[in-house]
Design an enzyme around this catalytic site. Structure first.
Site: not given
Ligand code: 7TS
Length: 412
Positions: A129, A206, A232, A369
């Site tokens: 990501h 991650d 999440k 992303c």
């Molecule tokens: N790493 C992974 C594997 C993710 O899926 C996401 C968010 C992040 C990092 C970042 O998380 P955040 O809470 O800092 O934004 N993934 C997604 C997605 O798949 N669709 O929207 C956000």
């Protein structure tokens, strides 16, 4: 024959009653929420905890010597303990609360690369990501480091040869996703951590897509850092976690400076606070931390093993049904987490998503992303359905009917 939804490990109908949003309609249709990889919905227990805090003991933490301040501090510290227990960390000292996974990974990236020298190597993968990609890329540029990428194979797993080729004695940091948010691939973190450690590299994981869906044991994984987001996993937005190994956190320079993270400030210097507060500068996201603690209570009551098993049922059913439809490309391996990315031949993923939305079905479409990964897959976008503990087989049937509608509308 459609599969009956009640054949399951826990009572989904009872769980659904805890999530008020699942009662709403979208475009006149019952909401079918299949965008859980972006963010999950929240149960009443978490919503109530937030409401209760603001009505009863709202105060700043770690400063005010009055009843409210002490209650808020105790609850906030208890949240650190709950999070530590949830991932089997030793103590609250390993748990740094941040805003989200992105901030957790930035913290790790800034602080861990601070001591590296020109030519040192960082290894990530093609499936990361942007949150686990751009920080390393930018810091590598800033500090003259080499960024290397583990390739993925045809199936969408990390290529074993590429793991061995990339992680060498020159590697200082390996940072990999536990579960891919596009392919659903569950990476062998334990084995890769072993390889990283044999090469004296620090292992960062991650865990944004893993922690909500499966038991995570940081001792078993043996990773040095593990990042995830509260939103999440039934918790509020604005709260993330960075687990860190104590010996490393003690040596690392803070990422943010200011109040809260200090023990003593003089005109000529500053002594930093003890762990984890050394890395939590400024007024933290107090209620969000407490709310995440409540979300963890909720998940624990159901059981992460059960949630993982249920995810597998849902995703297997979705894939089985998608495969019945002609002209659908599905990305990622058979064994996977609770996501399925796909494309309908001849239709842009955004159009798929829009037609599904008109049927009340919320999915995500786009690059998720993961723009470099899209390039590797040879697409610019995919549609993606992602599941969680409150989803049902009937909802997947509604989703499948909506995909049929997409094909009908576009005549493909
Ligand atoms: N790493 C992974 C594997 C993710 O899926 C996401 C968010 C992040 C990092 C970042 O998380 P955040 O809470 O800092 O934004 N993934 C997604 C997605 O798949 N669709 O929207 C956000």
């Amino acid at each position: 024959m459609l599969k009956s939804q009640t054949k399951t490990i826990f009572d989904v109908e009872t769980i659904r009653k805890d999530f008020p949003i699942l009662q709403r309609k979208v475009h006149g249709q019952p909401l079918v929420y299949l965008d859980n990889a972006a963010t999950s919905q929240k149960p009443m227990q978490v919503i109530d905890a937030i409401d209760f805090y603001y009505k009863n003991y709202n105060a700043n933490v770690h400063r005010s010597i009055h009843q409210l301040g002490e209650e808020a501090t105790a609850k906030f510290e208890e949240a650190h303990e709950k999070i530590a227990d949830f991932i089997n960390a030793d103590s609250h000292q390993n748990i740094i609360l941040t805003k989200n996974t992105t901030e957790s990974l930035n913290l790790a990236a800034y602080s861990l690369t601070a001591g590296l020298k020109n030519g040192d190597e960082i290894v990530i993968s093609q499936m990361e990501h942007h949150s686990n990609f751009v920080p390393w890329q930018q810091l590598a540029k800033l500090r003259g480091l080499n960024l290397k990428f583990i390739k993925i194979d045809e199936e969408g797993k990390l290529d074993e040869e590429s793991i061995k080729e990339n992680i060498t004695k020159r590697t200082k940091i390996v940072s990999l996703t536990h579960v891919s948010n596009v392919l659903g691939t569950i990476n062998p973190v334990e084995e890769i951590t072993k390889i990283a450690h044999e090469n004296n590299a620090v292992m960062v994981v991650d865990g944004a897509q893993a922690t909500p869906h499966m038991p995570v044991d940081v001792k078993k994984l043996d990773a040095d850092f593990y990042a995830f987001s509260g939103h999440k996993m039934l918790g509020p937005t604005g709260i993330g976690v960075l687990y860190g190994r104590k010996e490393l956190l003690q040596k690392m320079q803070p990422f943010l400076y200011g109040g809260e993270m200090i023990k003593e400030v003089r005109f000529d210097g500053t002594q930093f606070n003890e762990l984890p507060w050394k890395f939590e500068a400024g007024t933290p996201n107090i209620i969000e931390g407490i709310g995440l603690g409540t979300a963890i209570d909720y998940l624990n009551k159901i059981g992460m093993k059960q949630i993982h098993e249920r995810d597998k049922e849902l995703v297997a059913y979705a894939i089985e049904r998608l495969k019945e439809i002609e002209g659908i490309a599905i990305y990622g391996p058979k064994e996977r987490g609770a996501v399925v990315s796909f494309n309908v031949h001849g239709v842009h993923a955004h159009d798929v998503s829009q037609i599904l939305d008109s049927e009340g079905v919320a999915i995500r479409a786009g690059h998720h992303c993961c723009m470099p990964l899209m390039g590797v897959l040879g697409v610019t976008a995919t549609a993606r359905a992602s599941f969680y503990l409150y989803n049902t087989e009937q909802e997947i049937d509604t989703f499948i009917n909506a995909v049929h509608k997409v094909k009908k509308v576009f005549g493909v």
